[in-house]
Write a protein that holds these residues in place. Sequence first.
Motif, mmCIF file in Angstrom:
data_model
loop_
_atom_site.group_PDB
_atom_site.id
_atom_site.type_symbol
_atom_site.label_atom_id
_atom_site.label_comp_id
_atom_site.label_asym_id
_atom_site.label_seq_id
_atom_site.Cartn_x
_atom_site.Cartn_y
_atom_site.Cartn_z
ATOM 1 N N LEU A 189 0.672 -1.086 0.066
ATOM 2 C CA LEU A 189 -0.081 -0.353 -0.062
ATOM 3 C C LEU A 189 1.138 1.073 -0.374
ATOM 4 O O LEU A 189 0.417 2.374 -0.264
ATOM 5 C CB LEU A 189 -0.845 0.217 1.284
ATOM 6 C CG LEU A 189 -1.768 -1.273 1.293
ATOM 7 C CD1 LEU A 189 -2.808 -0.817 2.835
ATOM 8 C CD2 LEU A 189 -2.626 -1.116 -0.110
ATOM 9 N N THR A 190 1.930 1.181 0.508
ATOM 10 C CA THR A 190 3.205 2.568 0.310
ATOM 11 C C THR A 190 3.920 2.050 1.083
ATOM 12 O O THR A 190 4.244 0.600 2.018
ATOM 13 C CB THR A 190 2.391 3.019 1.509
ATOM 14 O OG1 THR A 190 3.257 4.384 1.130
ATOM 15 C CG2 THR A 190 1.931 3.313 3.229
ATOM 16 N N SER A 191 5.792 2.527 1.224
ATOM 17 C CA SER A 191 6.480 2.491 2.001
ATOM 18 C C SER A 191 7.607 3.284 1.517
ATOM 19 O O SER A 191 7.500 3.903 0.854
ATOM 20 C CB SER A 191 7.127 1.006 0.126
ATOM 21 O OG SER A 191 8.614 1.202 0.918
ATOM 22 N N LEU A 192 7.924 3.581 2.531
ATOM 23 C CA LEU A 192 8.528 4.906 2.788
ATOM 24 C C LEU A 192 10.224 5.309 3.653
ATOM 25 O O LEU A 192 9.605 4.435 4.756
ATOM 26 C CB LEU A 192 7.540 6.465 3.309
ATOM 27 C CG LEU A 192 6.962 5.952 4.034
ATOM 28 C CD1 LEU A 192 7.791 6.616 5.517
ATOM 29 C CD2 LEU A 192 5.858 6.378 3.484
ATOM 30 N N THR A 206 7.253 -0.013 5.611
ATOM 31 C CA THR A 206 6.258 -0.785 4.326
ATOM 32 C C THR A 206 5.168 -1.067 5.106
ATOM 33 O O THR A 206 4.601 -1.999 6.012
ATOM 34 C CB THR A 206 6.720 -1.885 4.520
ATOM 35 O OG1 THR A 206 8.007 -1.324 3.815
ATOM 36 C CG2 THR A 206 5.702 -2.220 2.339
ATOM 37 N N GLN A 251 2.096 -3.955 9.083
ATOM 38 C CA GLN A 251 2.981 -3.000 9.168
ATOM 39 C C GLN A 251 4.120 -3.115 9.388
ATOM 40 O O GLN A 251 4.678 -3.788 10.865
ATOM 41 C CB GLN A 251 3.030 -1.148 10.487
ATOM 42 C CG GLN A 251 3.676 -0.064 9.227
ATOM 43 C CD GLN A 251 3.659 0.893 10.169
ATOM 44 O OE1 GLN A 251 2.144 0.995 10.285
ATOM 45 N NE2 GLN A 251 4.048 1.033 11.592
ATOM 46 N N TYR A 281 1.236 3.386 -6.548
ATOM 47 C CA TYR A 281 0.910 2.239 -5.326
ATOM 48 C C TYR A 281 -0.883 2.230 -5.472
ATOM 49 O O TYR A 281 -1.258 3.378 -5.994
ATOM 50 C CB TYR A 281 1.275 2.953 -3.652
ATOM 51 C CG TYR A 281 2.454 3.072 -3.370
ATOM 52 C CD1 TYR A 281 3.415 1.890 -3.197
ATOM 53 C CD2 TYR A 281 3.547 3.523 -3.288
ATOM 54 C CE1 TYR A 281 4.680 1.315 -2.844
ATOM 55 C CE2 TYR A 281 4.422 4.237 -2.755
ATOM 56 C CZ TYR A 281 5.471 2.402 -2.555
ATOM 57 O OH TYR A 281 6.248 2.699 -1.746
ATOM 58 N N PRO A 282 -1.407 1.195 -5.495
ATOM 59 C CA PRO A 282 -0.407 0.199 -4.398
ATOM 60 C C PRO A 282 0.464 -1.120 -5.645
ATOM 61 O O PRO A 282 -0.454 -0.808 -6.953
ATOM 62 C CB PRO A 282 -1.454 -0.650 -3.838
ATOM 63 C CG PRO A 282 -3.084 -0.837 -4.782
ATOM 64 C CD PRO A 282 -2.066 0.716 -5.722
#
Length: 217
Positions: A36-39, A47, A85, A107-108
């Motif tokens: 869904l997101t990664s930062l 992630t 997460q 994303y996703p």
Amino acid sequence: MADLSYSMPKVRMKVEASGSLAELSKAHPDATFRILTSLSTDAGHMTLVEIEELDPERAANFLEGDSDVLTHEVLHTDDRKAVIQFLQESEPAAGRAGQESNNPPPYPLVLRDGWILAESITTHDRLTAFREQLEAVGVKYELLSVTQSQDPTELLTERQREFVTEALERGYYDTPRRCSLTDVADALGVNKATASGILHRAEGAIMKEFMEGPSME
């Protein structure tokens, strides 16, 4: 009339994943992972992933046993999926290649059996730069398709946009319709046949663009 010569490629590709999530997906090839997101944060690389067709406890145990995972937390579970997460020390190589080539991940992202499946609209130069970055760090990839995707602002002529906008605002495309084709024609000062022809060509262009490049899921 708008210039229809400018377009950007719509790219569908698969990229070899690495790290904890990639190994988990290889261990459970029938499961579907949606990143869904990664930062990156001060504490590490975070992630957020949605997992289907896999026992959340089994996924959590896998991450807990991976030395590359600093922390993890199951945020949500139900009968179909789990949202987890987790934090790693650094971003996986494919993600770094995307950042270095100015191709932020769309994303996703779908991850299956160790491969990330993605679809995005980019420029030819950025696509080339992304491929070069992947090759530089030894990440395998495969281009599934590259098609020309018309810039939305260039898809219709100015006159077509005028008619479609008028039709939308008056409720011509509502169900049930709030106005007739004659109403749209009268508002724009043309006869019914002219309005029908302009809208038909605009609708055809929109539908062709919408149907091009099927979903990768």
